[in-house]
Write a protein that holds these residues in place. Structure first.
Motif, PDB file in Angstrom:
ATOM      1  N   ALA A   8       7.774   7.637   5.512  1.00  0.00           N
ATOM      2  CA  ALA A   8       9.438   8.489   5.044  1.00  0.00           C
ATOM      3  C   ALA A   8      10.102   7.909   5.154  1.00  0.00           C
ATOM      4  N   THR A  58      14.985   9.807   4.826  1.00  0.00           N
ATOM      5  CA  THR A  58      15.565  10.576   4.458  1.00  0.00           C
ATOM      6  C   THR A  58      17.318  10.955   4.569  1.00  0.00           C
ATOM      7  N   ILE A  71       2.402  15.790   1.274  1.00  0.00           N
ATOM      8  CA  ILE A  71       2.766  14.577   0.581  1.00  0.00           C
ATOM      9  C   ILE A  71       4.341  14.708  -0.077  1.00  0.00           C
ATOM     10  N   ILE A 111       8.015  15.409  -0.532  1.00  0.00           N
ATOM     11  CA  ILE A 111       9.123  15.551  -1.299  1.00  0.00           C
ATOM     12  C   ILE A 111       9.927  15.750  -1.785  1.00  0.00           C
ATOM     13  N   VAL A 131       8.308   9.661   0.161  1.00  0.00           N
ATOM     14  CA  VAL A 131       7.206   9.283   1.198  1.00  0.00           C
ATOM     15  C   VAL A 131       6.783   8.482   0.450  1.00  0.00           C
ATOM     16  N   LEU A 181       9.326   8.640  10.556  1.00  0.00           N
ATOM     17  CA  LEU A 181      10.269   9.748   9.535  1.00  0.00           C
ATOM     18  C   LEU A 181      11.651   9.186  10.166  1.00  0.00           C
TER      19      LEU A 181
END
Length: 107
Positions: free
Chosen positions: A9, A11, A59, A63, A69, A89
């Motif tokens: 994932a 971010t 998941i 999201i 992800v 991550l």
């Protein structure tokens, strides 16, 4: 025994906020954290256990929380047996590496 499900994932959320959000999402899905490794301010890996039927919920929560992800390579489990999962991550930002002072140890 089922193999370990590996999730990746990324971010742009602030690192501490995103990490707390991930921990809360895991707990909300009935899972628990077994181990965490933080690599500077660039990446965190989380090893967790989760009921097989809660993988899709986790998941979806990630999201919805602004964490992209990648789809897992292995399908989610259709039963409630415990499933081992790793989550890598990556934090996307322009900040320099986090540097920590290492204290001098006498001797």
């Amino acid at each position: 025994m089922a193999s370990i499900l590996m999730l990746t994932a990324a971010t742009r959320r602030e690192r501490n906020d995103a990490t707390s959000f991930v921990f809360d999402a895991i707990n909300a899905c009935g899972g628990w954290i077994e181990d965490v490794h933080m690599y500077s301010n660039k990446m965190t890996t989380v090893r967790l256990a989760l009921p097989g039927t809660a993988i899709e919920d986790l998941i979806g929560s990630l999201i919805d929380g602004g964490i992209a992800v990648d789809p897992p390579e292995a399908p989610a489990s259709s039963d409630d047996r415990e499933r081992r999962v790793t989550l890598q991550l990556t934090f996307l930002h322009d900040e320099p590496d986090l540097m920590r002072d290492i204290p001098a140890i006498p001797g």
